[in-house]
Motif scaffolding. Structure first.
Motif, mmCIF file in Angstrom:
data_model
loop_
_atom_site.group_PDB
_atom_site.id
_atom_site.type_symbol
_atom_site.label_atom_id
_atom_site.label_comp_id
_atom_site.label_asym_id
_atom_site.label_seq_id
_atom_site.Cartn_x
_atom_site.Cartn_y
_atom_site.Cartn_z
ATOM 1 N N VAL A 56 95.665 69.263 49.151
ATOM 2 C CA VAL A 56 95.006 69.511 50.433
ATOM 3 C C VAL A 56 95.850 70.451 51.285
ATOM 4 C CG1 VAL A 56 94.328 68.482 52.639
ATOM 5 C CG2 VAL A 56 93.690 67.375 50.494
ATOM 6 N N SER A 57 97.139 70.195 51.323
ATOM 7 C CA SER A 57 97.995 71.008 52.189
ATOM 8 C C SER A 57 98.122 72.442 51.683
ATOM 9 C CB SER A 57 99.368 70.364 52.339
ATOM 10 O OG SER A 57 100.098 70.484 51.137
ATOM 11 N N PHE A 58 97.797 72.665 50.407
ATOM 12 C CA PHE A 58 97.827 74.025 49.878
ATOM 13 C C PHE A 58 96.422 74.632 49.823
ATOM 14 C CE2 PHE A 58 102.036 72.796 48.621
ATOM 15 C CZ PHE A 58 102.752 73.974 48.690
ATOM 16 N N GLY A 59 95.449 73.883 50.290
ATOM 17 C CA GLY A 59 94.094 74.406 50.334
ATOM 18 C C GLY A 59 93.386 74.445 48.993
ATOM 19 N N ILE A 60 93.952 73.761 48.003
ATOM 20 C CA ILE A 60 93.342 73.751 46.673
ATOM 21 C C ILE A 60 92.197 72.751 46.644
ATOM 22 C CG2 ILE A 60 93.780 73.234 44.231
ATOM 23 C CD1 ILE A 60 96.730 74.022 44.790
ATOM 24 N N VAL A 61 92.344 71.719 47.465
ATOM 25 C CA VAL A 61 91.363 70.640 47.516
ATOM 26 C C VAL A 61 91.026 70.394 48.977
ATOM 27 C CG1 VAL A 61 91.263 68.116 47.353
ATOM 28 C CG2 VAL A 61 91.858 69.473 45.346
ATOM 29 N N ARG A 62 89.829 69.921 49.221
ATOM 30 C CA ARG A 62 89.420 69.670 50.581
ATOM 31 C C ARG A 62 89.214 68.177 50.804
ATOM 32 N NH1 ARG A 62 84.529 73.074 53.372
ATOM 33 N NH2 ARG A 62 85.696 74.938 52.869
ATOM 34 N N LYS A 63 89.514 67.743 51.996
ATOM 35 C CA LYS A 63 89.273 66.361 52.352
ATOM 36 C C LYS A 63 87.922 66.291 53.048
ATOM 37 C CE LYS A 63 92.969 63.132 53.448
ATOM 38 N NZ LYS A 63 94.185 63.011 54.228
ATOM 39 N N VAL A 64 87.014 65.514 52.526
ATOM 40 C CA VAL A 64 85.732 65.341 53.173
ATOM 41 C C VAL A 64 85.909 64.298 54.266
ATOM 42 C CG1 VAL A 64 83.336 64.641 52.835
ATOM 43 C CG2 VAL A 64 84.531 65.888 51.046
ATOM 44 N N SER A 65 85.119 64.427 55.352
ATOM 45 C CA SER A 65 85.219 63.490 56.470
ATOM 46 C C SER A 65 86.464 63.732 57.297
ATOM 47 C CB SER A 65 85.213 62.031 56.013
ATOM 48 O OG SER A 65 86.506 61.605 55.640
ATOM 49 N N ASN A 66 86.650 62.910 58.304
ATOM 50 C CA ASN A 66 87.730 63.197 59.250
ATOM 51 C C ASN A 66 89.105 63.045 58.603
ATOM 52 O OD1 ASN A 66 88.070 60.498 59.081
ATOM 53 N ND2 ASN A 66 87.979 60.090 61.252
ATOM 54 N N PRO A 67 90.064 63.837 59.077
ATOM 55 C CA PRO A 67 91.361 63.954 58.438
ATOM 56 C C PRO A 67 92.099 62.622 58.335
ATOM 57 C CG PRO A 67 91.127 65.559 60.218
ATOM 58 C CD PRO A 67 89.985 64.593 60.316
ATOM 59 N N GLU A 68 91.919 61.776 59.299
ATOM 60 C CA GLU A 68 92.713 60.558 59.311
ATOM 61 C C GLU A 68 92.021 59.384 58.648
ATOM 62 O OE1 GLU A 68 92.165 60.888 63.598
ATOM 63 O OE2 GLU A 68 94.330 60.587 63.679
ATOM 64 N N ALA A 69 90.742 59.597 58.304
ATOM 65 C CA ALA A 69 89.993 58.522 57.674
ATOM 66 C C ALA A 69 90.015 57.234 58.492
ATOM 67 C CB ALA A 69 90.504 58.258 56.255
ATOM 68 N N LYS A 70 89.918 57.407 59.789
ATOM 69 C CA LYS A 70 89.763 56.242 60.665
ATOM 70 C C LYS A 70 88.343 56.275 61.199
ATOM 71 C CE LYS A 70 94.257 56.426 62.854
ATOM 72 N NZ LYS A 70 94.874 56.711 64.156
ATOM 73 N N ALA A 71 87.802 55.129 61.517
ATOM 74 C CA ALA A 71 86.457 55.097 62.083
ATOM 75 C C ALA A 71 86.509 55.558 63.535
ATOM 76 C CB ALA A 71 85.892 53.692 61.992
ATOM 77 N N ARG A 72 85.580 56.420 63.905
ATOM 78 C CA ARG A 72 85.485 56.866 65.294
ATOM 79 C C ARG A 72 84.081 56.582 65.796
ATOM 80 N NH1 ARG A 72 89.206 60.006 67.532
ATOM 81 N NH2 ARG A 72 91.043 60.455 66.297
ATOM 82 N N PHE A 73 83.983 56.268 67.084
ATOM 83 C CA PHE A 73 82.704 55.824 67.618
ATOM 84 C C PHE A 73 82.214 56.729 68.740
ATOM 85 C CE2 PHE A 73 84.881 52.328 65.692
ATOM 86 C CZ PHE A 73 83.896 51.701 64.943
ATOM 87 N N ASP A 74 80.908 56.764 68.907
ATOM 88 C CA ASP A 74 80.273 57.665 69.846
ATOM 89 C C ASP A 74 79.065 56.972 70.474
ATOM 90 O OD1 ASP A 74 79.219 59.750 71.219
ATOM 91 O OD2 ASP A 74 79.122 61.124 69.528
ATOM 92 N N ALA A 75 79.070 56.878 71.796
ATOM 93 C CA ALA A 75 77.963 56.192 72.458
ATOM 94 C C ALA A 75 76.745 57.100 72.598
ATOM 95 C CB ALA A 75 78.400 55.698 73.835
ATOM 96 N N ASP A 76 76.900 58.388 72.296
ATOM 97 C CA ASP A 76 75.780 59.324 72.389
ATOM 98 C C ASP A 76 75.074 59.388 71.038
ATOM 99 O OD1 ASP A 76 74.042 61.375 72.659
ATOM 100 O OD2 ASP A 76 75.509 62.861 73.297
ATOM 101 N N THR A 77 73.908 58.760 70.953
ATOM 102 C CA THR A 77 73.224 58.685 69.652
ATOM 103 C C THR A 77 72.188 59.799 69.485
ATOM 104 O OG1 THR A 77 71.620 57.136 70.550
ATOM 105 C CG2 THR A 77 73.525 56.199 69.449
ATOM 106 N N SER A 78 72.094 60.690 70.455
ATOM 107 C CA SER A 78 71.171 61.815 70.291
ATOM 108 C C SER A 78 71.790 62.830 69.327
ATOM 109 C CB SER A 78 70.912 62.477 71.641
ATOM 110 O OG SER A 78 72.088 63.082 72.118
ATOM 111 N N ARG A 79 70.959 63.713 68.793
ATOM 112 C CA ARG A 79 71.488 64.676 67.831
ATOM 113 C C ARG A 79 72.419 65.663 68.509
ATOM 114 N NH1 ARG A 79 67.386 67.812 64.199
ATOM 115 N NH2 ARG A 79 67.206 65.725 63.345
ATOM 116 N N HIS A 80 73.635 65.683 68.070
ATOM 117 C CA HIS A 80 74.582 66.666 68.561
ATOM 118 C C HIS A 80 75.647 66.873 67.491
ATOM 119 C CE1 HIS A 80 76.510 62.858 69.535
ATOM 120 N NE2 HIS A 80 77.635 63.498 69.519
ATOM 121 N N HIS A 81 76.546 67.782 67.753
ATOM 122 C CA HIS A 81 77.467 68.177 66.694
ATOM 123 C C HIS A 81 78.907 68.074 67.146
ATOM 124 C CE1 HIS A 81 73.725 69.281 64.932
ATOM 125 N NE2 HIS A 81 73.441 69.975 66.017
ATOM 126 N N HIS A 82 79.813 68.326 66.224
ATOM 127 C CA HIS A 82 81.214 68.112 66.545
ATOM 128 C C HIS A 82 82.088 69.284 66.137
ATOM 129 C CE1 HIS A 82 79.685 63.859 66.121
ATOM 130 N NE2 HIS A 82 80.089 63.927 67.383
#
Lengths: 138, 138
Positions: A56-82
């Motif tokens: 990953v650090s050499f860019g040979i492989v990619r990490k899917v999902s957030n880098p830290e693999a911790k759950a993150r929460f969002d009270a805005d349930t309408s369609r939006h992006h990050h």
DNA sequence: CTCCGTGCAAAAGGTTTGCACTGGT
DNA sequence: ACCAGTGCAAACCTTTTGCACGGAG
């Protein structure tokens, strides 16, 4: 490929990359370990984690999902992006009407019923862009 | 809002939701805990996890990033997208030229340097759509 | 008054780290 | 031969679970 990046070519790295390249199901480190432990008697799970992280650090492989693999929460349930900062992991909301008009690629995956989508932009946040190199990730 | 879903309105639920609604940085369970532990003496981290999970299951709150909070890896580093099954967590690749032509919303976030993006579609995979109700998530 | 919801403590993963040894270069 | 890379075990951190108490309806 390892040579190109100045990395020693070990049997573990070769096997792990071959396994990962051969599948498209985005396995977890544990799934990779399960898949290769028979071909590579005695590999440790630690090595799988370490090798993947190296890739990953050499860019040979990619990490899917957030880098830290911790759950993150969002009270805005309408369609939006990050937008996620590759360096510090900051996540910001992106509200943009144009981005909400994508037509679902229904033709692509037969049988898959699409419900919604979300776009994740990656890049560098203001702080990390100006302070580049001064702050470590996380 | 709790009442609407037949949930008891507790001070913990109220505080946690108010905190989450007040910020847009998609905090982790731990960050929520840190933020509210002063207002709510004696609150336990367990409760934060449980309340958030309850909200998610009622659609009041959304979980950003992958549902299982495990790291997943991908040897394909070219731009492509993903479809995630809401029920079993299956992740499939989505290759579609049209989806690669999005113009970056440069105007949105001042200072943020965009590098790339990836679209995550959510829905139900063939298997879970047909076997609905027979198999639990994960 | 009855349960649902909470707090505590302990368990259960997933991931990282320290250290000694081994195998690439 | 040297040093990066590996294996092992233990540590760490996030998240989940069992159980008893307390507060919301």
């Amino acid at each position: 490929m390892c040579r190109e990046h100045g990395l020693a070519l070990t049997i573990q790295r070769r096997t792990i990359l071959e396994e990962l390249a051969a599948r498209t199901d985005h396995p977890t480190a544990d799934q990779i370990y399960e898949a290769i432990k028979d071909l590579l008697k005695g590999v440790s799970k630690t090595t799988v984690y370490r090798v993947l992280e190296t890739f990953v650090s050499f860019g040979i492989v990619r990490k899917v999902s957030n880098p830290e693999a911790k759950a993150r929460f969002d009270a805005d349930t309408s369609r939006h992006h990050h937008a996620t900062c590759l360096h510090c992991g900051l996540v910001m909301d992106v509200h943009d009407q144009d981005l909400n008009k994508l037509k679902f690629p229904v033709h692509i995956v037969n049988g898959f019923e699409f419900v919604d989508y979300s776009i994740n932009f990656t890049g560098l946040c203001t702080h990390c862009r100006t302070a580049r190199g001064n702050v470590g990730p996380r």
